[in-house]
Design a protein around this motif. Sequence first.
Motif, PDB file in Angstrom:
ATOM      1  N   ILE A 138       0.857  -1.183   0.000  1.00  0.00           N
ATOM      2  CA  ILE A 138       0.000   0.000   0.000  1.00  0.00           C
ATOM      3  C   ILE A 138       0.893   1.233   0.000  1.00  0.00           C
ATOM      4  CG2 ILE A 138      -1.961   1.135   1.103  1.00  0.00           C
ATOM      5  CD1 ILE A 138      -2.286  -1.422   2.803  1.00  0.00           C
ATOM      6  N   GLN A 139       0.599   2.189  -0.846  1.00  0.00           N
ATOM      7  CA  GLN A 139       1.390   3.412  -0.865  1.00  0.00           C
ATOM      8  C   GLN A 139       1.224   4.175   0.443  1.00  0.00           C
ATOM      9  OE1 GLN A 139       0.622   6.051  -4.153  1.00  0.00           O
ATOM     10  NE2 GLN A 139       2.366   7.351  -3.692  1.00  0.00           N
ATOM     11  N   ARG A 140       2.320   4.767   0.915  1.00  0.00           N
ATOM     12  CA  ARG A 140       2.313   5.544   2.153  1.00  0.00           C
ATOM     13  C   ARG A 140       2.550   7.015   1.826  1.00  0.00           C
ATOM     14  NH1 ARG A 140       3.070   2.278   6.746  1.00  0.00           N
ATOM     15  NH2 ARG A 140       3.263   0.078   6.176  1.00  0.00           N
ATOM     16  N   LEU A 141       1.679   7.869   2.332  1.00  0.00           N
ATOM     17  CA  LEU A 141       1.789   9.296   2.121  1.00  0.00           C
ATOM     18  C   LEU A 141       1.605  10.003   3.460  1.00  0.00           C
ATOM     19  CD1 LEU A 141      -0.403   9.509  -1.113  1.00  0.00           C
ATOM     20  CD2 LEU A 141       2.099   9.568  -0.987  1.00  0.00           C
ATOM     21  N   HIS A 142       2.093  11.229   3.556  1.00  0.00           N
ATOM     22  CA  HIS A 142       2.031  11.953   4.821  1.00  0.00           C
ATOM     23  C   HIS A 142       0.830  12.891   4.840  1.00  0.00           C
ATOM     24  CE1 HIS A 142       3.209  14.670   8.139  1.00  0.00           C
ATOM     25  NE2 HIS A 142       3.800  13.594   8.602  1.00  0.00           N
ATOM     26  N   ALA A 143       0.142  12.944   5.975  1.00  0.00           N
ATOM     27  CA  ALA A 143      -1.094  13.710   6.076  1.00  0.00           C
ATOM     28  C   ALA A 143      -0.904  15.194   5.817  1.00  0.00           C
ATOM     29  CB  ALA A 143      -1.712  13.513   7.461  1.00  0.00           C
ATOM     30  N   VAL A 144       0.222  15.739   6.236  1.00  0.00           N
ATOM     31  CA  VAL A 144       0.448  17.186   6.127  1.00  0.00           C
ATOM     32  C   VAL A 144       1.297  17.534   4.914  1.00  0.00           C
ATOM     33  CG1 VAL A 144       1.395  19.222   7.277  1.00  0.00           C
ATOM     34  CG2 VAL A 144       0.207  17.463   8.625  1.00  0.00           C
ATOM     35  N   ARG A 145       2.346  16.769   4.686  1.00  0.00           N
ATOM     36  CA  ARG A 145       3.289  17.124   3.631  1.00  0.00           C
ATOM     37  C   ARG A 145       2.828  16.724   2.227  1.00  0.00           C
ATOM     38  NH1 ARG A 145       6.889  15.077   7.642  1.00  0.00           N
ATOM     39  NH2 ARG A 145       7.142  13.117   6.493  1.00  0.00           N
ATOM     40  N   THR A 146       1.807  15.897   2.122  1.00  0.00           N
ATOM     41  CA  THR A 146       1.356  15.425   0.821  1.00  0.00           C
ATOM     42  C   THR A 146       0.138  16.228   0.360  1.00  0.00           C
ATOM     43  OG1 THR A 146       2.046  13.186   1.401  1.00  0.00           O
ATOM     44  CG2 THR A 146       0.599  13.422  -0.500  1.00  0.00           C
ATOM     45  N   PRO A 147       0.159  16.777  -0.849  1.00  0.00           N
ATOM     46  CA  PRO A 147      -1.031  17.477  -1.351  1.00  0.00           C
ATOM     47  C   PRO A 147      -2.234  16.537  -1.411  1.00  0.00           C
ATOM     48  CG  PRO A 147       0.886  17.926  -2.740  1.00  0.00           C
ATOM     49  CD  PRO A 147       1.280  16.826  -1.807  1.00  0.00           C
ATOM     50  N   VAL A 148      -3.413  17.074  -1.121  1.00  0.00           N
ATOM     51  CA  VAL A 148      -4.627  16.262  -1.156  1.00  0.00           C
ATOM     52  C   VAL A 148      -4.809  15.614  -2.516  1.00  0.00           C
ATOM     53  CG1 VAL A 148      -7.146  16.378  -1.072  1.00  0.00           C
ATOM     54  CG2 VAL A 148      -5.790  17.576   0.649  1.00  0.00           C
ATOM     55  N   GLU A 149      -4.456  16.324  -3.569  1.00  0.00           N
ATOM     56  CA  GLU A 149      -4.630  15.783  -4.915  1.00  0.00           C
ATOM     57  C   GLU A 149      -3.835  14.503  -5.112  1.00  0.00           C
ATOM     58  OE1 GLU A 149      -5.479  20.045  -4.712  1.00  0.00           O
ATOM     59  OE2 GLU A 149      -3.702  18.862  -4.173  1.00  0.00           O
ATOM     60  N   THR A 150      -2.672  14.410  -4.475  1.00  0.00           N
ATOM     61  CA  THR A 150      -1.849  13.203  -4.587  1.00  0.00           C
ATOM     62  C   THR A 150      -2.511  12.035  -3.861  1.00  0.00           C
ATOM     63  OG1 THR A 150       0.155  14.561  -4.705  1.00  0.00           O
ATOM     64  CG2 THR A 150       0.441  12.239  -4.127  1.00  0.00           C
ATOM     65  N   VAL A 208      -2.149   6.885   5.256  1.00  0.00           N
ATOM     66  CA  VAL A 208      -1.852   8.294   5.523  1.00  0.00           C
ATOM     67  C   VAL A 208      -1.170   8.368   6.883  1.00  0.00           C
ATOM     68  CG1 VAL A 208      -2.794  10.603   5.781  1.00  0.00           C
ATOM     69  CG2 VAL A 208      -3.847   9.003   4.161  1.00  0.00           C
ATOM     70  N   GLU A 209       0.111   8.647   6.873  1.00  0.00           N
ATOM     71  CA  GLU A 209       0.875   8.669   8.112  1.00  0.00           C
ATOM     72  C   GLU A 209       0.659   9.971   8.870  1.00  0.00           C
ATOM     73  OE1 GLU A 209       4.817   7.792   6.594  1.00  0.00           O
ATOM     74  OE2 GLU A 209       4.512   5.645   7.031  1.00  0.00           O
ATOM     75  N   ASP A 210       0.695   9.872  10.211  1.00  0.00           N
ATOM     76  CA  ASP A 210       0.502  11.028  11.094  1.00  0.00           C
ATOM     77  C   ASP A 210      -0.835  11.718  10.845  1.00  0.00           C
ATOM     78  OD1 ASP A 210       2.993  10.591  12.270  1.00  0.00           O
ATOM     79  OD2 ASP A 210       4.016  11.782  10.757  1.00  0.00           O
ATOM     80  N   PHE A 211      -1.865  10.919  10.633  1.00  0.00           N
ATOM     81  CA  PHE A 211      -3.209  11.447  10.398  1.00  0.00           C
ATOM     82  C   PHE A 211      -3.708  12.201  11.625  1.00  0.00           C
ATOM     83  CE2 PHE A 211      -7.854  10.843  10.550  1.00  0.00           C
ATOM     84  CZ  PHE A 211      -8.210  11.427   9.339  1.00  0.00           C
ATOM     85  N   LEU A 212      -3.489  11.635  12.812  1.00  0.00           N
ATOM     86  CA  LEU A 212      -3.846  12.314  14.061  1.00  0.00           C
ATOM     87  C   LEU A 212      -2.588  12.846  14.725  1.00  0.00           C
ATOM     88  CD1 LEU A 212      -6.491   9.937  15.722  1.00  0.00           C
ATOM     89  CD2 LEU A 212      -6.897  11.940  14.280  1.00  0.00           C
ATOM     90  N   ALA A 213      -2.658  14.073  15.193  1.00  0.00           N
ATOM     91  CA  ALA A 213      -1.534  14.653  15.926  1.00  0.00           C
ATOM     92  C   ALA A 213      -1.344  13.895  17.234  1.00  0.00           C
ATOM     93  CB  ALA A 213      -1.789  16.133  16.206  1.00  0.00           C
ATOM     94  N   PRO A 214      -0.103  13.817  17.756  1.00  0.00           N
ATOM     95  CA  PRO A 214       0.154  13.055  18.988  1.00  0.00           C
ATOM     96  C   PRO A 214      -0.722  13.455  20.158  1.00  0.00           C
ATOM     97  CG  PRO A 214       2.220  13.623  17.914  1.00  0.00           C
ATOM     98  CD  PRO A 214       1.146  14.355  17.158  1.00  0.00           C
TER      99      PRO A 214
END
Length: 286
Positions: A4-16, A29-35
């Motif tokens: 499964i492709q891994r993308l970052h919640a903040v650094r990745t554009p929504v379009e991607t 989606v990594e780091d979807f929820l803040a700590p």
Amino acid sequence: MAAIQRLHAVRTPVETIVAALERDGAVIVEDFLAPEVLTRFNAELDPLLAAARPGNDGQFVNPLIAAFYGEHVRHVTGLAGKSATFVDEVVVHPLYDAVAKAFLAPICEQHVLNLGQVMDRGPGAERQLLHRDQQVWHHVPRSVGEIQIASVVALVDFTEANGATVVVPGSNTWDWDRKATDDELAVAEMRAGSAVVYLGSTIHAGGGNTTEDAWRRGIHVSFCAGWLRTEENQYLVAGPDRARPLGADARRLLGYTAHDGIMTGGGYLGAVELVSPADLLDAGAL
């Protein structure tokens, strides 16, 4: 085994993220929820899960649903009525809104919360049957397209051993009757706070927990077209007293607005006294 492709919640554009979902039907989606949100949310859930009984004491809609969830899983359902963090910071997460609009806006005026529940998969929990969430609305023709987007958010680290969700990348493009083979499965191993987001047409399942003492705590959050009957009755989960102080976005997602399709050639749904429930909430009449 697939991946499964891994993308970052903040650094990745929504379009991607949307493009990955269109292609594969699922993305981590990594780091979807803040700590700090994750910590607060888990603290709210601790006493609720402590009171939950594995297998829900057999109390399900029917025996097939009981077998699907299994005897080694603790549930906390109706999160919209039990957790302030869930309503204030999870349901209204901007990524959910963006993804839901990308896939559901073509077929509805607004989307609503379908389901919000904790699934704490304990030792001995078997893998669920592979399925597509969208099939709960099996009367809706497949030609309509996507009518749901869903996710499982890891509240602890997800591993293959403790029951991480499995998905079949690309199955959203398959013929509806095609079955997945084991080598087409991908395991959504991810850190706590990350989420696997997938389409309602994507084949997936809760994984089997083969550990001796580790529980896999995660939340299922899904949204559907506003003209569908939701799996969880949000009006009873979060009644008017709960909905009244909420912001406009949360109210809308819980169904406390009219689904107004008049301007696009349709009708309206969910009105009370011919007006939107939100107006009655504000006027103290609901």
